[in-house]
Design a protein around this motif. Structure first.
Motif, PDB file in Angstrom:
ATOM      1  N   ARG A 163       0.948  -1.206   0.053  1.00 51.61           N
ATOM      2  CA  ARG A 163       0.124   0.033   0.096  1.00 51.61           C
ATOM      3  C   ARG A 163       0.913   1.281   0.021  1.00 51.61           C
ATOM      4  NH1 ARG A 163      -0.621   4.135   2.439  1.00 51.61           N
ATOM      5  NH2 ARG A 163       0.633   3.307   4.126  1.00 51.61           N
ATOM      6  N   GLU A 223       2.485   1.919  -3.443  1.00 54.77           N
ATOM      7  CA  GLU A 223       1.583   2.432  -4.236  1.00 54.77           C
ATOM      8  C   GLU A 223       1.119   4.039  -4.166  1.00 54.77           C
ATOM      9  OE1 GLU A 223      -1.708  -0.314  -4.965  1.00 54.77           O
ATOM     10  OE2 GLU A 223      -0.679  -1.708  -6.389  1.00 54.77           O
ATOM     11  N   GLU A 228     -14.131 -11.198  -7.777  1.00 52.89           N
ATOM     12  CA  GLU A 228     -15.313 -10.629  -7.208  1.00 52.89           C
ATOM     13  C   GLU A 228     -16.531 -11.240  -8.397  1.00 52.89           C
ATOM     14  OE1 GLU A 228     -15.346  -6.338  -7.019  1.00 52.89           O
ATOM     15  OE2 GLU A 228     -14.092  -6.647  -5.564  1.00 52.89           O
ATOM     16  N   TRP A 266      -9.467   1.201 -12.476  1.00 45.92           N
ATOM     17  CA  TRP A 266      -8.224   0.666 -11.390  1.00 45.92           C
ATOM     18  C   TRP A 266      -8.689  -0.850 -11.153  1.00 45.92           C
ATOM     19  CZ3 TRP A 266      -3.593   1.746 -10.439  1.00 45.92           C
ATOM     20  CH2 TRP A 266      -3.126   1.136  -9.153  1.00 45.92           C
ATOM     21  N   GLU A 287      -6.975  -5.113 -10.297  1.00 47.79           N
ATOM     22  CA  GLU A 287      -5.850  -5.966 -10.138  1.00 47.79           C
ATOM     23  C   GLU A 287      -5.977  -7.227 -11.097  1.00 47.79           C
ATOM     24  OE1 GLU A 287      -4.630  -6.953  -6.218  1.00 47.79           O
ATOM     25  OE2 GLU A 287      -5.165  -9.293  -6.442  1.00 47.79           O
ATOM     26  N   ARG A 341      -1.401  -4.196 -10.003  1.00 46.36           N
ATOM     27  CA  ARG A 341      -2.702  -3.363 -10.155  1.00 46.36           C
ATOM     28  C   ARG A 341      -2.476  -2.210 -11.238  1.00 46.36           C
ATOM     29  NH1 ARG A 341      -2.446  -5.350  -5.338  1.00 46.36           N
ATOM     30  NH2 ARG A 341      -0.894  -4.069  -4.473  1.00 46.36           N
ATOM     31  N   ALA A 352     -11.833  -2.486  -9.047  1.00 48.50           N
ATOM     32  CA  ALA A 352     -11.715  -1.589  -7.964  1.00 48.50           C
ATOM     33  C   ALA A 352     -10.987  -1.925  -6.741  1.00 48.50           C
ATOM     34  CB  ALA A 352     -12.884  -0.804  -7.559  1.00 48.50           C
ATOM     35  N   PRO A 353      -9.864  -2.672  -6.387  1.00 50.34           N
ATOM     36  CA  PRO A 353      -9.314  -3.336  -5.291  1.00 50.34           C
ATOM     37  C   PRO A 353      -8.886  -2.174  -4.279  1.00 50.34           C
ATOM     38  CG  PRO A 353      -7.479  -3.135  -6.967  1.00 50.34           C
ATOM     39  CD  PRO A 353      -8.834  -2.533  -7.524  1.00 50.34           C
ATOM     40  N   ARG A 354      -9.098  -2.998  -2.897  1.00 48.53           N
ATOM     41  CA  ARG A 354      -8.917  -2.116  -1.859  1.00 48.53           C
ATOM     42  C   ARG A 354      -7.880  -2.599  -0.975  1.00 48.53           C
ATOM     43  NH1 ARG A 354     -14.235  -2.059   1.416  1.00 48.53           N
ATOM     44  NH2 ARG A 354     -15.211  -2.342  -0.434  1.00 48.53           N
ATOM     45  N   HIS A 355      -7.163  -1.737  -0.273  1.00 48.48           N
ATOM     46  CA  HIS A 355      -6.337  -2.258   0.821  1.00 48.48           C
ATOM     47  C   HIS A 355      -6.999  -2.362   1.933  1.00 48.48           C
ATOM     48  CE1 HIS A 355      -2.813  -1.699  -1.760  1.00 48.48           C
ATOM     49  NE2 HIS A 355      -3.248  -0.184  -2.099  1.00 48.48           N
ATOM     50  N   ASP A 356      -7.278  -3.503   2.411  1.00 52.54           N
ATOM     51  CA  ASP A 356      -8.195  -3.792   3.360  1.00 52.54           C
ATOM     52  C   ASP A 356      -7.515  -4.463   4.775  1.00 52.54           C
ATOM     53  OD1 ASP A 356      -8.035  -6.142   2.353  1.00 52.54           O
ATOM     54  OD2 ASP A 356     -10.470  -6.131   1.955  1.00 52.54           O
TER      55      ASP A 356
END
Lengths: 470, 101
Positions: free
Chosen positions: A169, A172, B3, B14, B16, B44, B75-79
């Motif tokens: 993260r 990026e 998904e 955006w 991945e 990504r 629409a990947p997220r950093h979770d």
């Protein structure tokens, strides 16, 4: 459909790798070889091409260095409360989280990025799952260079290490492409394929550029301690991974006139867990500064992604101690709750070791913990313990020495249970000689080289080599 | 990571993508634990043209490279997070600072 166009197997060829190393670093590694098993260590370091003052000046311009040195007054008081009378050294902490990108790795990234810029490379590539990726990405952002970071991120079930996700993260956020791989030794094949395809500069951690940048850290420590305490530090505790942190710190202290300081390497004990194992990948709570890297890199620094590692930790290290994972989490909690600064956890490995080390030293001594790192999601002791529990690892309170890496993490209930377990460095130095010497009869220049590499006297080098039949 | 949504995503999204870089069985036997599993990569970037989840997709990465793979996440997220609070840790911290809970 592919992310890497070339046939990866091509990059297992040593001749291909040697040529790529030359193109991507500008260093002719072959010309530095010899005589025999030796190589020109000083000649390799000289390739950095910048003085300590020039590097310090560059780092000032790139938001790196000049970090504060904090006296950990409440942790020191705690240590004194459990020490013998007259014991309990003052513990001071070099707050490296204050660097751009949040760790001392910014020092290592500053010069490679500057060299890449000056020589007209379009970008820089580095293989790292740690803070170094964010550091390269951050430095590259400052000069507008393109940046690719390759990480070993997830196991064959797609389960990622939370700390590594956080590094991705951050990379990026600084505008770097992040290529994330499943576990395996092919990481370096992919790295070489990328260097070949892009023509980018090698941001390897093990170039002379990347190692030289740490010397400012040792130099700052020497100057800051002398200014504040009127004496040199008695010991500097350094987290040990690939050896660059240790070498740079030791050489920087030496340049500050503090060459007599005891250099103590510290690593987290993960005995029994294999670095190459898919199964073990998520069963460790630390991704660097652990014995899975620290011990092999002491025995063989050249297992790195270049023909010769510019960091040779055995040349500089006086003692090597290990601590348990639970002890580092304890130290992380102490730093937050007693000193009011949230850092780490992995960057607190040296702090965990410094607590028992300071306990055994006279109270007028000064022990330096030479790094911190930023804290974030995933990079956090609660996150790591939660991740460990999800892997079926038991978390409990008790004597940390009772923990089994990969099966249990034991949090000590108080500081008196912390131990810094001494590793026999003489044995490691002799193993180094045996590995290099093999069966050959060593010439005088080779004995002198191995004596410098290991700090063993010449006769001990010959005796150790003789043990292999050479 | 896939998904479930099956709809096409427009160019410039955006995403991945993933790809197999080496098949299981082609990998070095020196690492027995991974030799039989595929070496997988993820990256990504922004889609170059309209693409569908699970299908081939070309992206431009943050380094400006054009790479192709399978569109794995839109629409990947950093979770990644901070995990559940570990009560044993908090308890020991509080005790050591002198404020008993």
């Amino acid at each position: 459909m592919t992310l890497v166009a070339a046939d990866l197997r091509r990059y297992a060829d040593p001749a291909v790798r040697l040529e790529l190393a030359r193109r991507s670093t500008g260093i002719d590694y072959a010309a530095l070889e010899g005589p025999g098993v030796a190589f020109d260590f000083d000649g390799l370091l000289a390739q950095a091409g910048a003085s300590l003052a020039e590097i310090a000046d560059l780092q000032r311009r790139r938001k790196v260095g000049g970090t504060p040195l904090h006296e950990l007054t409440r942790i020191t008081a705690l240590v004194r409360s459990i020490a013998e009378p007259g014991h309990g050294a003052t513990i001071v902490l070099k707050d490296e989280a204050a660097n751009a990108s949040g760790s001392f790795k910014a020092r290592r990234a500053s010069l490679p990025v500057e060299v890449a810029r000056q020589r007209g490379y379009d970008g820089i590539v580095a293989a790292t799952s740690g803070n170094y990726g964010a550091a390269v990405a951050s430095q590259a952002a400052m000069v507008g260079l393109r940046c690719i970071i390759v990480q070993e991120t997830f196991d064959s079930h797609g389960r990622a290490q939370p700390e590594i996700l956080e590094k991705a993260r951050a990379c990026e956020a600084y505008g770097a492409e992040v290529l994330q791989l499943s576990v395996g030794p092919e990481l370096f094949l992919v790295l070489n394929a990328l260097l070949d395809e892009t023509g980018f500069f090698s941001g390897s951690l093990f170039t002379p550029y990347a190692v030289a940048g740490v010397e400012t850290l040792g130099h700052e420590i020497g100057v800051q301690v002398r200014t504040r305490y009127g004496r040199d530090p008695d010991a500097v505790v350094v987290s040990q991974g690939g050896g660059g942190n240790l070498q740079g710190t030791a050489r920087g202290l030496h340049r500050a006139g503090a060459g007599g300081v005891e250099i103590i390497a510290a690593a987290v004990n993960i005995a029994g867990l294999s670095m190459a194992s898919d199964h073990d990948f998520n069963r460790k709570s630390f991704t660097t500064s652990h014995t899975g890297f620290a011990v092999p890199y002491l025995r063989n620094p050249d297992r790195a992604d270049l023909p010769r590692n510019a960091a040779r930790p055995l040349r500089h290290v006086d003692r090597f101690v290990t601590v348990e994972q639970g002890e580092v989490f304890f130290a992380t909690e102490l730093l937050a709750q007693l000193e009011g600064i949230e850092r780490g956890p992995a960057g607190n490995t040296a702090l965990a070791a410094a607590i028992p080390l300071a306990r055994a030293l006279p109270s007028d001594h000064v022990v330096v913990v030479q790094e911190t790192e930023y804290t974030g999601a995933g990079k956090h002791h609660h996150a790591q313990l939660a991740h460990a529990r999800e892997q079926g690892i038991e978390v409990r309170t008790g004597d940390p020495s009772g923990g089994v890496p990969g099966r249990s993490i034991v949090l000590p209930p108080d500081a008196s249970l912390l131990r810094a377990v001494e590793v026999d460095l003489t044995g490691v130095r002799e193993q180094f000689v045996r590995r290099v010497a093999g069966d050959r009869a060593l010439r005088d220049e080779e004995v002198a080289f191995l004596a410098a590499e290991t700090r063993l006297p010449g006769e001990r080098v010959l005796a150790a080599a003789g043990g292999s039949g050479g | 990571m896939d998904e479930a949504r099956g709809g096409a995503v427009p160019a410039g999204t955006w995403v991945e993508i993933d790809a197999t870089l080496m098949e299981g069985g082609q990998r070095p036997v020196s690492a027995p634990d991974t030799a039989a599993t595929p070496l997988v990569g993820r990256v990504r970037g922004f889609t170059v043209s309209e693409a569908r989840p699970g299908e081939p997709c070309e992206v431009v990465t943050l380094a400006g490279r054009r790479l192709s793979g399978r569109l794995s996440v839109t629409a990947p997220r950093h979770d990644h997070g901070f995990g559940r609070t570990e009560p044993q840790l908090v308890g020991l911290g509080l005790r050591l600072r002198g404020a008993r809970p």
